[in-house]
Design an enzyme around this catalytic site. Structure first.
Site, PDB file in Angstrom:
ATOM      1  N   GLY A  16       0.838  -1.192   0.000  1.00 19.19           N
ATOM      2  CA  GLY A  16       0.000   0.000   0.000  1.00 19.19           C
ATOM      3  C   GLY A  16       0.871   1.239   0.000  1.00 19.19           C
ATOM      4  O   GLY A  16       1.972   1.247  -0.552  1.00 19.19           O
ATOM      5  N   GLU A  17       0.361   2.311   0.594  1.00 18.78           N
ATOM      6  CA  GLU A  17       1.073   3.591   0.709  1.00 18.78           C
ATOM      7  C   GLU A  17       1.265   4.304  -0.624  1.00 18.78           C
ATOM      8  O   GLU A  17       1.907   5.345  -0.680  1.00 18.78           O
ATOM      9  CB  GLU A  17       2.464   3.418   1.348  1.00 18.78           C
ATOM     10  CG  GLU A  17       2.479   2.804   2.719  1.00 18.78           C
ATOM     11  CD  GLU A  17       3.894   2.660   3.286  1.00 18.78           C
ATOM     12  OE1 GLU A  17       4.869   3.143   2.657  1.00 18.78           O
ATOM     13  OE2 GLU A  17       4.027   2.061   4.369  1.00 18.78           O
TER      14      GLU A  17
END
Length: 341
Positions: free
Chosen positions: A308-309
């Site tokens: 993610g991120e």
């Protein structure tokens, strides 16, 4: 973001915005393709690098696209459904990771720097998790519209390319729930291990999603009601940001499973709702490849990532930059004095 500053006052107003989308510039896309055909290479030999250049041109409205201002938005939210034991990490990690972003210590900080992109992290009421969707809607209409508006207002028309990412402990469960509600097939088809839950945790995720689908059955015919009842603030913000990018002629790189699920309602509302996006990568999370196939979005990268991120999206910026450099700087056959076919 206060209710008074909410851009969209009702679901109907948001739905109308989702149904009224600019088509991009055919003229610019054709001009890019025509230039590609004059460059010192066999036609089509750069594969997707050529189509990426045309995609940039179409959605920027320029026959010579640019990537002077690239931005990564990471939206962060907390989820009430973590009460069902669906994550390997506690909810306080969301706040701790936002602090890590601010300190420059996360993967996305490094990847954004290498990609020449500015990072903007937007926390959304982290001290107030969404409702546990097995019991109540994750967000009522006002909370959903406020989060959508926060994402929408983040994306301005001076950007050349945006990446969207997220941070939210437990958020692969809402992503799987939204995917199940939008595309069917049952919760097990879309549910993966997220942050690394064991077999029991995986089963808890499936049970929670099935309970949410049953509780909110009356909402499942409406993509926006699905996003409100089963989603999260960071997912709603990504939906709003994706919509704003389309309205502002800004092409989008989507990150992994959560980000793609967050944007998917737009594709269900409008047949070309995600035409201005490219799937940066296919995540190792179980449902992502299936979701990309359902949306008709072939990924650029397959590196087994599941962080993610916005990490996968940021990596893909380098590919997009490469596509533009070839388009802008290669010589034509005539300029190079090279004989054509």
């Amino acid at each position: 973001m206060s209710p008074q500053s909410t851009r969209f006052k009702s679901l109907d107003e948001l739905r109308a915005a989702c149904l009224d989308l600019p088509a991009g510039s055919d003229t610019a896309a054709v001009a890019v393709a025509e230039r590609q055909n004059t460059l010192t290479k066999p036609p089509g030999s750069l594969g997707r690098l050529e189509t990426i250049a045309a995609w940039l041109g179409r959605w920027q409205g320029r026959d010579m696209p640019k990537l002077d201002t690239v931005k990564v938005f990471v939206f962060a939210g907390n989820h009430g459904v973590t009460a069902q034991g669906v994550s390997a990490y506690p909810s306080e990690v969301t706040v701790q990771m936002v602090a890590n972003f601010a300190g420059g210590g996360a993967a996305i900080n490094q990847l954004a720097r290498i990609a020449g992109a500015k990072l903007d992290v937007i926390p959304l009421d982290l001290d107030r998790p969404t409702g546990d969707f097995t019991q109540v809607p994750a967000m009522d209409e006002q909370a959903f519209l406020t989060a959508v508006s926060a994402g929408y207002d983040a994306v301005t028309n001076d950007l050349d390319l945006v990446c969207f990412g997220e941070m939210g402990i437990g958020n692969t469960t809402p992503a799987a729930a939204i995917s199940t509600a939008l595309f069917g097939g049952g919760a097990e088809k879309w549910t993966g291990r997220g942050t690394g839950v064991d077999d029991a945790g995986l089963q808890r995720k499936v049970v929670a999603i099935e309970a949410g689908l049953k509780r909110h059955a009356d909402s499942l015919s409406d993509p926006l009601k699905i996003a409100a009842a089963l989603g999260g603030r960071e997912l709603a913000a990504i939906l709003g940001a994706t919509l704003a990018a389309r309205k502002n002629n800004v092409p989008v790189l989507l990150d992994g499973f959560v980000c793609t699920a967050a944007a998917a309602p737009l594709a269900r509302l409008h047949p070309t709702g995600l035409a201005h996006t490219i799937a940066a990568h296919v995540s190792a999370e179980a449902g992502h490849r299936r979701l990309l196939e359902a949306l008709g979005l072939p990924p650029l990268l397959d590196l087994g990532m599941r962080l993610g991120e916005g990490s996968g999206a940021c990596l893909a910026v380098n590919i997009v930059r490469s596509a533009l450099e070839c388009h802008a700087r290669m010589a034509s056959f005539a300029e190079a004095g090279v004989s054509e076919k």
